[in-house]
Design a protein around this motif. Structure first.
Motif, mmCIF file in Angstrom:
data_model
loop_
_atom_site.group_PDB
_atom_site.id
_atom_site.type_symbol
_atom_site.label_atom_id
_atom_site.label_comp_id
_atom_site.label_asym_id
_atom_site.label_seq_id
_atom_site.Cartn_x
_atom_site.Cartn_y
_atom_site.Cartn_z
ATOM 1 N N GLU A 336 0.809 -1.216 0.000
ATOM 2 C CA GLU A 336 0.000 0.000 0.000
ATOM 3 C C GLU A 336 0.846 1.272 0.000
ATOM 4 O O GLU A 336 0.308 2.362 -0.172
ATOM 5 C CB GLU A 336 -0.965 0.014 1.181
ATOM 6 C CG GLU A 336 -0.273 0.129 2.525
ATOM 7 C CD GLU A 336 -1.276 0.095 3.670
ATOM 8 O OE1 GLU A 336 -2.477 -0.095 3.421
ATOM 9 O OE2 GLU A 336 -0.850 0.261 4.819
ATOM 10 N N THR A 376 -9.170 -0.907 0.342
ATOM 11 C CA THR A 376 -9.071 -0.856 1.804
ATOM 12 C C THR A 376 -8.012 0.153 2.228
ATOM 13 O O THR A 376 -8.205 0.900 3.194
ATOM 14 C CB THR A 376 -8.728 -2.245 2.357
ATOM 15 O OG1 THR A 376 -9.698 -3.186 1.887
ATOM 16 C CG2 THR A 376 -8.721 -2.245 3.877
ATOM 17 N N SER A 377 -6.897 0.201 1.480
ATOM 18 C CA SER A 377 -5.838 1.163 1.812
ATOM 19 C C SER A 377 -6.350 2.595 1.761
ATOM 20 O O SER A 377 -6.008 3.423 2.614
ATOM 21 C CB SER A 377 -4.663 1.040 0.840
ATOM 22 O OG SER A 377 -4.177 -0.269 0.808
ATOM 23 N N SER A 380 -8.206 2.959 4.993
ATOM 24 C CA SER A 380 -7.416 2.898 6.233
ATOM 25 C C SER A 380 -6.373 4.004 6.318
ATOM 26 O O SER A 380 -5.953 4.382 7.410
ATOM 27 C CB SER A 380 -6.753 1.520 6.377
ATOM 28 O OG SER A 380 -5.838 1.334 5.321
ATOM 29 N N LEU A 381 -5.938 4.534 5.181
ATOM 30 C CA LEU A 381 -4.954 5.619 5.208
ATOM 31 C C LEU A 381 -5.616 6.994 5.203
ATOM 32 O O LEU A 381 -4.943 8.011 5.062
ATOM 33 C CB LEU A 381 -4.000 5.508 3.998
ATOM 34 C CG LEU A 381 -3.058 4.303 3.978
ATOM 35 C CD1 LEU A 381 -2.323 4.232 2.644
ATOM 36 C CD2 LEU A 381 -2.052 4.373 5.119
#
Lengths: 493, 250
Positions: A336, A376-377, A380-381
């Protein structure tokens, strides 16, 4: 910028405003040429030297008698210095297009020049090569074709060790390549690919930059996908190029720029990208992108986008060719940091070159389309909000941002739960106030996915007068059906 | 664009990614009238999408090429002479000497003093002109290799090779580095006069360097006088190679 050559200050014959105006003119001319698919024409590759910049360059054209005299002196003069001076005078004259025409029409002129190019007098050889270089700048393909007798020697000299001379030969070849298909038709059987493959092992940075230039011109030719790229891919050049693009202390940005553009022309020609992937192109380019994102933070280097742009393009196009079964094997596609790097570069583009934002978003689309990992990255980031900040910039950018968000949303409820609550809904309501059909259409796609997988968002939408916001688009044929469908989903879940 | 502060740290961190969230699709998602389905996009060569980046690239090239064509700056130094035995060329600029050295002394045949533009051509020359074993083998098999690097073809005679190079590789018939072997020995002795006094004749071998004749010994040389490509001509040095000892390869 990077190479010492570019660091040399040029005499300013005019003010900064004038320079800006000229640059805008050149940019407009280039844009026009690109639309006409004529961007390779060399007419645009050399900036016109303004008339008033008097000095050593602006000599009057030479007449036939003068050209003849200089040639004769250079060939048969008794004094070494005199012969050299004659060639220098000829070279200066050849900066003028009229002199170039005079030269090529003179019988035996090229033969004499080639004789001097291959003589045992090193200084005459250098000057003769510079004369050829001047000729290579001509906008007339007839002049380029007149240089055909010299090409076998230019190629032979690429295997030598005199780095300045090799550099000159490479730029000359690059110029000739651009101008004439006849030249390219001769260079390929003469072995330009193996010659470049040998030359790329040179330790000299200036040589490698020049080689990259010549190669980029060769690969950009319209017949390149059929006639040139296959032999290129068969040679050792791809591996060497990728090696020279490995990030690290030995990476030279000027060299990397040229090779990155070479790679771009190869990859977007779609001849055999699978081969490049087996040579590790994806991982090299990915690591390079990480390196560039790091560099952006450290320096304020204005030229970095020249390298970022082709790297982004290569990655984006290559990603479309990774077979589904091989995805798991590509380390890049499970890292990621590439997403983090891309956003840092998007920010950089926003500051330095906003017109390149769509290219960055293109890569983001290709990374996220089929990748739950990268979707998802993004979540989540905490990158959704920065992405939304790009929406107001332009319609093209809006469409791409919305497409990326759709990539995330279509993966299901687990993803949509992270998209709302949040600023997304109010952004979408703002977009519905716009009128661009494509932008509104893409926002309808996103709304549908969001309401399907996160029904609470539909509730909030209705409470914020979402239905009314949709109404105004019922008149648009391309949007009507989708507006109805979104209204239905919002109301009935 | 306000990036989260942790992003920089993530970039500097370890490779890898968090476990992806579970994917769960509803069949109603892609149904008509909706058009969206996620897909990576590919752009071909001339697509308009590339216009902006291409224009920037060419603006950059314009600057580079204009500067490449400019009058080169030379590092002027007090006049000095090439130190290679028998060569009396004089120079006032380091770049000129560098070029001279590489072109005329870099790939020189130690048997006959002819200079070649590359190690490749020198190797072929030594093989074909100075290797008696070559002559023996050539009677039985195709030994004359094509001069174009990368071409594997070999031929019975040098004429066959020339025909191949002209027909297939579009080389000029009078290519200067493919002269047939003459019966002349090394360059004529006593020619170590002022080189400028000898005008270049058209029929003369282009790369012939007239210098002190090599001391021919009957034994076969297995190496040639060649400068490694990594030799650097220190730009700070004002004098070239002040060697007083004789060049030991001769």
């Amino acid at each position: 910028m990077w190479s010492s050559r570019l660091g040399r200050p040029r005499p300013l014959a005019c003010g900064v405003e004038e320079l800006r105006r000229r640059r805008r003119e050149r940019e407009a001319a280039l844009r026009k040429a690109r639309r006409e698919q004529q961007l390779v024409s060399k007419r645009l590759l050399r900036e016109d030297v303004p008339e008033e910049a008097a000095g050593e360059g602006a000599d009057a054209p030479l007449g036939e008698a003068e050209v003849q005299q200089f040639l004769r002196l250079a060939q048969r003069g008794t004094d070494e210095k005199e012969r050299e001076k004659a060639l220098v005078s000829l070279r200066r004259g050849l900066q003028h297009p009229d002199t170039q025409q005079t030269f090529i029409r003179l019988e035996g002129s090229m033969r004499i020049l080639v004789g001097l190019l291959t003589s045992n007098r090193a200084l005459l050889q250098l000057e003769a090569a510079r004369c050829l270089h001047e000729l290579s700048h001509s906008e007339q393909s007839a002049v380029a074709e007149a240089c055909l007798p010299a090409t076998s020697y230019l190629l032979t000299y690429l295997s030598g060790h005199s780095s300045d001379f090799i550099e000159l030969c490479l730029y000359t070849l690059g110029n000739l390549i651009v101008e004439s298909e006849a030249v390219r038709k001769q260079l390929v059987p003469q072995g330009i690919i193996p010659a470049l493959a040998a030359c790329i092992q040179s330790p000299h940075v200036a040589v490698l930059e020049a080689l990259g230039y010549a190669l980029s011109q060769l690969l950009q030719a319209k017949e390149a996908p059929e006639k040139i790229i296959p032999s290129f891919l068969d040679s050792t050049l791809p591996q060497h190029m990728l090696q020279l693009m490995q990030p690290g202390p030995k990476l030279n940005p000027g060299v990397a720029v040229e090779f990155a553009w070479c790679l771009h022309y190869i990859i977007c020609s779609q001849v055999n990208n699978a081969l490049l992937i087996t040579h590790g192109a994806l991982s090299t380019l990915g690591l390079l992108l990480l390196d560039l994102a790091g560099a952006v933070q450290r320096t304020d280097d204005a030229g970095l986008e020249l390298l970022v742009c082709p790297v982004l393009r290569c990655l984006s196009n290559l990603l479309t060719e990774v077979p589904v079964e091989a995805v798991g094997g590509q380390m890049l596609l499970r890292d990621e940091r590439i997403v983090a790097a891309l956003f840092i570069l998007l920010e950089f583009f926003l500051q330095k070159q906003p017109s390149l934002l769509p290219e960055g978003l293109w890569l983001l689309n290709n990374l996220t389309a089929n990748s739950p990992t990268f979707c998802t990255s993004l979540l989540s980031l905490d990158l959704i909000e920065p992405l939304l900040q790009l929406l107001p910039l332009s319609n093209a950018v809006s469409v791409m941002v919305l497409t990326v968000l759709c990539n995330v949303a279509e993966k299901g409820p687990a993803y949509c739960q992270r998209l709302w609550p949040g600023p997304l809904l109010s952004c979408l309501l703002n977009i519905l106030a716009l009128s661009d059909t494509e932008v509104v259409g893409q926002s309808l796609e996103l709304l549908q996915l969001l309401f399907l997988y996160q029904p609470e968002a539909a509730q909030a939408f209705l409470q914020q007068s979402g239905l009314q916001a949709l109404e105004r688009h019922l008149e648009e044929i391309q949007l009507r059906d989708r507006v109805h469908a979104v209204q239905h989903t919002a109301l009935h879940g | 664009m306000l990036l989260p502060p942790a992003l920089q740290a993530r970039l500097a961190g370890a490779p890898g990614a968090a476990e992806p969230l579970p994917v769960q699709r509803d069949s109603a998602a892609g149904a008509a009238p909706f058009l969206f389905s996620p897909r990576p996009v590919r752009f071909p060569r001339d697509h308009q999408f590339f216009e902006d980046g291409d224009v920037q690239r060419h603006l950059f090239l314009q600057e580079v090429l204009t500067q490449v064509a400019e009058e080169p700056e030379k590092s002027r130094v007090p006049e000095f002479t090439c130190q290679v035995a028998g060569c009396c060329q004089v120079f006032v600029a380091l770049e000129d000497y560098q070029h001279h050295y590489h072109m005329l002394h870099g790939n020189t045949c130690s048997f006959c003093n002819r200079a070649f533009p590359s190690g490749h051509l020198l190797d072929i020359h030594i093989l074909e002109w100075h290797d008696s074993l070559f002559q023996i083998l050539a009677q039985r098999q195709d030994m004359y290799q094509c001069l174009v690097e990368g071409c594997p073809e070999k031929f019975k005679t040098s004429q066959d090779r020339k025909d191949h190079m002209v027909k297939l590789h579009l080389y000029p018939a009078d290519f200067r580095f493919d002269k047939p072997k003459t019966n002349r020995g090394p360059s004529s002795p006593g020619a170590a006069v002022e080189l400028s006094a000898r005008p270049l004749r058209d029929d003369e071998e282009a790369m012939e360097v007239c210098s002190e004749p090599a001391m021919l010994t009957p034994c076969r040389r297995t190496y040639s006088h060649r400068i490694p490509s990594t030799i650097c001509f220190g730009q700070g040095a004002s004098r070239g190679f002040k060697r007083t000892r004789k060049n030991k390869h001769q």
